[in-house]
Design an enzyme around this catalytic site. Structure first.
Site, mmCIF file in Angstrom:
data_model
loop_
_atom_site.group_PDB
_atom_site.id
_atom_site.type_symbol
_atom_site.label_atom_id
_atom_site.label_comp_id
_atom_site.label_asym_id
_atom_site.label_seq_id
_atom_site.Cartn_x
_atom_site.Cartn_y
_atom_site.Cartn_z
ATOM 1 N N GLN B 214 0.857 -1.177 0.000
ATOM 2 C CA GLN B 214 0.000 0.000 0.000
ATOM 3 C C GLN B 214 0.901 1.238 0.000
ATOM 4 O O GLN B 214 1.422 1.638 1.035
ATOM 5 C CB GLN B 214 -0.926 -0.031 1.212
ATOM 6 C CG GLN B 214 -1.729 -1.336 1.322
ATOM 7 C CD GLN B 214 -2.836 -1.463 0.296
ATOM 8 O OE1 GLN B 214 -3.712 -0.600 0.212
ATOM 9 N NE2 GLN B 214 -2.793 -2.523 -0.512
ATOM 10 N N ALA B 255 -11.613 2.160 4.765
ATOM 11 C CA ALA B 255 -10.669 1.358 3.987
ATOM 12 C C ALA B 255 -9.883 2.211 2.995
ATOM 13 O O ALA B 255 -10.120 3.414 2.854
ATOM 14 C CB ALA B 255 -11.430 0.247 3.263
ATOM 15 N N HIS B 256 -8.984 1.562 2.293
ATOM 16 C CA HIS B 256 -8.105 2.298 1.377
ATOM 17 C C HIS B 256 -8.878 2.927 0.225
ATOM 18 O O HIS B 256 -9.830 2.374 -0.275
ATOM 19 C CB HIS B 256 -6.968 1.439 0.844
ATOM 20 C CG HIS B 256 -7.342 0.124 0.265
ATOM 21 N ND1 HIS B 256 -6.391 -0.777 -0.150
ATOM 22 C CD2 HIS B 256 -8.538 -0.462 0.053
ATOM 23 C CE1 HIS B 256 -6.995 -1.848 -0.606
ATOM 24 N NE2 HIS B 256 -8.276 -1.690 -0.495
ATOM 25 N N ASN B 257 -8.425 4.122 -0.131
ATOM 26 C CA ASN B 257 -8.928 4.847 -1.294
ATOM 27 C C ASN B 257 -10.356 5.332 -1.142
ATOM 28 O O ASN B 257 -10.963 5.785 -2.117
ATOM 29 C CB ASN B 257 -8.783 4.000 -2.569
ATOM 30 C CG ASN B 257 -7.333 3.640 -2.822
ATOM 31 O OD1 ASN B 257 -6.909 2.504 -2.606
ATOM 32 N ND2 ASN B 257 -6.551 4.618 -3.200
#
Lengths: 367, 367, 367
Positions: B214, B255-257
């Site tokens: 990541q 969460a990511h993004n």
């Protein structure tokens, strides 16, 4: 690695005789009181140096098969002994097991040594009992009070004017914010946070949030346990209050001004919104959400993953959760749920139609 | 311990005159401007040295009864004074209360003293403003920047190249991973984690997960608040972006993004899956789950415990949660939910039958 | 700040040639092997110094438009090149991307330097590999073992007799309680807690909870990753067991004596109750709750926010979640859900009625 090595990591112990156990915890001893047991084990995997317990009559077939050195039995199974011939008959074997587990656990712990680790940062204006223990990298601010035999674990934070009651244990990396109060014998598992700010904002003319400073505190009465990484917010104006003996599992969120009655238990991942009041002796299942500003009576059980959006006035068990199904079935049924109101109307129209026509049929000459 | 002692733990204060308050926060002062108030209290429990507020007309009966030394009132209650005769008339009493709460709160805090605690580990290649404060056991890595008047609490971690904007507060034991950026006046409550790795894995031929590193970061714009033990993942390739003034309650997972628009609020225990985009001025209720790669428009309100599995294009309020019932009723209804699709078919067949027979009845000679 | 500055915070790098990449990770190189790429970027925003990947044929239109210096392509798109003319054809572009992302990530990290920070508190009776790294304010108790090339982050806690396998990484402020064991190459994200006490209490005659001491441990096999602020309880008597390669997202709660099979993945906010057994290669969606003492077969996928209250014996996808709707529609349908059982009875009565009357109609002389 062997199971045995895993279960007794690095700790040797000589064990307890059944006589020692019965002398301290009660129960009626049957068989050889000099028999030594070294571990508590489940009935299916206990060996001759282990003690186990049997709580339910339906497990009785396991009793004849267990290799356990001794079994704690209920009165109802008094006549049925394990192969070892050793048993302790107890009114409540599960409760007996709880007490015995604490004893075995304590035997494995290093002795409690009071004193503050050299690295701990304790403000001169804090009061730490000489009989308390404070581990490495703990930070204790001015005005805080740490009671007798309390144990502040590594990396814990105790804010100014906070109070930690006698015998309470803060596991490593837990924290208690300024002014909050823990009674005696409370336990915070690692990462638990007591006294974070409640979630309160007014909106200004532009719609931006303006923080409502949270000036209340969180008060935990005696014998409260808080699970790992659970969070209990401080109050906005009044306090957040957690009653005597309340047990809180991991990853539970308790918002500002919540009040929880004595001996209630909250399973993991529960979320309780602001100002909710929960009675005594309740059991809140895992993942339950409780809306704000409502009341739950004493003795209420809420099934897992339910949303409580209105007050619950009567004791009893309540649930609300969509049943699991294959994804394909779920998709079709979920689509239908969205038409449910219309389905009800269609049923009503069918009934009305039938009623009219039945009338008309009835009134028609059948002959 | 008395309630009063609990609410003002160890901190004495002389209070504020109503004139001082109105001079700073505005509003129209009615009554004795020299009256001194020492605390903010709820209207039901305020005493003569307290100030309180009244937001809703329906609470008007309480106004006549309160012992409060002063009350903040809306324009609509201008004519109705408390027994003390003292009031401040404000356009938005709740917003006024928010500002006043911050003032009272600040009076109770020890003064902000810039400087780094002797135990803090600050890499020589980090830039910490001389006007910032860093508490005990904080670790700040190379390349990190800590802005003016920022406060890094005890045991916090700020990774390399991370940026903490001016006036931001990291409560004890919160952390910001490498490269992540907080704007001005952000707040991380205790245990909050910004910049943990997003949850991304490819599967190799054997089915084992292969981590997708990541390499994006998490960016929090100005005035973002993150609750206790909440987690905000860094991006996979692009960044995770939390907009201006977003407020996030405890135990929220982002969460990511994920991208969240300005001034949106997320209540406790919300989970947002990867790459979801949430608009501005939304309110996401407690325990809501939002699936990945979908969009939620500006101004959307999601009711507690709902699952959002598709994009929501229109502002408005949305909910999806199984209603609570007694467990016995729930069991029967839940079983029926699993047959709902069949029930719909049965209704359709009934309707078809009726239609045919009604036709046939109609076409039968009724005479 | 520019996007580019954000993505490469403070770290300069010269990049990799396509030849270098293909030499190490395989695949068929098409175009200019000397082309240098400096970053991995999504296909929509990649520039000429970036490499990107294309996984699905439906994204093919983007291939013609991307400015990327190179694209990782599946076999099926072998004939379709980006404007740069550079590609690497890989059997599984997503897996290729995963490996490449790790490489780019490693290039940005400072070199791994073994050794213990001066402030770390390591008990003399702990065994820390000289090839391990221990950061500031980490506390490691007696009997603990830290393997080769393991990295214990700032403020971490490793309890007595705990074992951290070779190459495992504990991100800052994570903790492993006494006796627990992590295999090789495990990762704990910040705030993760392994080995907190399971939630177990007997009730005494007064209804107060009596703690069942948790003497089991938690065992994580090799290649397990645990998300930020997730919690894994130790076992009561037996152990909690997390299988090879299991991946756990943020804010997940795993109760005592849970067993999870190899390569299963758990998304954020999942809660698993005590003694549940979950098979291998499962995927448990975000916010799912799993009741205690049940089994889930290998290869089961559970949709987000579902409650699993019974064992799932067959592989496949399962879901149970109330569908989202406008709040107004939801209110009406939810009210109807509570009458669903009665609706079913009404349908049955209608059917019976129709049947009877159809019979009677049939038996009536139609002539």
């Amino acid at each position: 690695m062997s199971q045995s090595a895993v279960s007794t990591p690095g700790i040797s112990m000589d064990g307890l005789t059944l006589e020692q156990i019965a002398a301290r915890l009660g129960g009626e001893l049957i068989g050889n009181g000099q028999a030594v047991v070294q571990r508590l084990r489940p009935i299916g995997s206990a060996s001759e140096t282990d003690i186990t317990f049997l709580n339910r009559d339906k497990l009785r077939p396991q009793l004849a098969e267990t290799a356990a050195g001794a079994v704690i039995l209920p009165e109802s199974l008094r006549g049925a002994l394990p192969r070892s011939g050793n048993a302790i008959v107890a009114r409540d074997p599960y409760l007996y097991y709880a007490h015995l587990s604490q004893w075995f656990w304590a035997l494995r712990q290093p002795p409690f040594e009071p004193g503050c680790h050299a690295t701990a940062q304790i403000d001169p204006a804090a009061q730490v009992s000489p009989a308390a223990r404070v581990d490495a990298f703990a930070a204790i601010e001015a005005g805080a009070q740490i009671g007798e035999a309390a144990h502040i674990g590594a990396g814990c934070f105790v804010g100014r004017d906070a109070v930690i009651g006698a015998g309470s244990v803060l596991h490593p990396r837990s924290s208690v914010a300024w002014g909050c109060r823990l009674g005696a014998r409370c336990v915070l598992q690692s990462g638990a946070v007591v006294g974070s700010d409640g979630f309160g904002y007014a909106r200004d003319a532009s719609g931006a949030g303006v923080k409502i400073a949270q000036v209340g505190i969180a008060v935990l009465e005696d014998d409260v346990e808080v699970g790992a990484n659970s969070t209990i917010d401080r109050g906005a104006l009044d306090n957040t209050e957690i009653g005597l003996g309340v047990k809180i599992d991991n990853l539970v969120q308790i918002a500002h001004n919540v009040r929880i009655g004595a001996h209630t238990a909250l399973a993991g991942c529960v979320g309780i919104s602001g100002s909710a009041e929960i009675g005594a002796y309740c059991f809140i299942g895992g993942g339950v959400g409780i809306a704000g500003h409502l009341s739950i009576a004493d003795g209420v059980v809420i099934g897992g993953m339910s949303l409580v959006s209105r007050s619950v006035r009567q004791p009893g068990m309540y649930t609300g959760a969509f049943p699991l199904d294959t994804h394909a079935n779920w998709e079709r049924n979920a689509a239908t749920v969205r038409q449910l109101h219309q389905l009800r109307d269609r049923i009503r129209r069918l009934e009305q139609h039938i009623e009219q026509h039945t009338e008309s049929l009835k009134t028609e000459p059948s002959t």
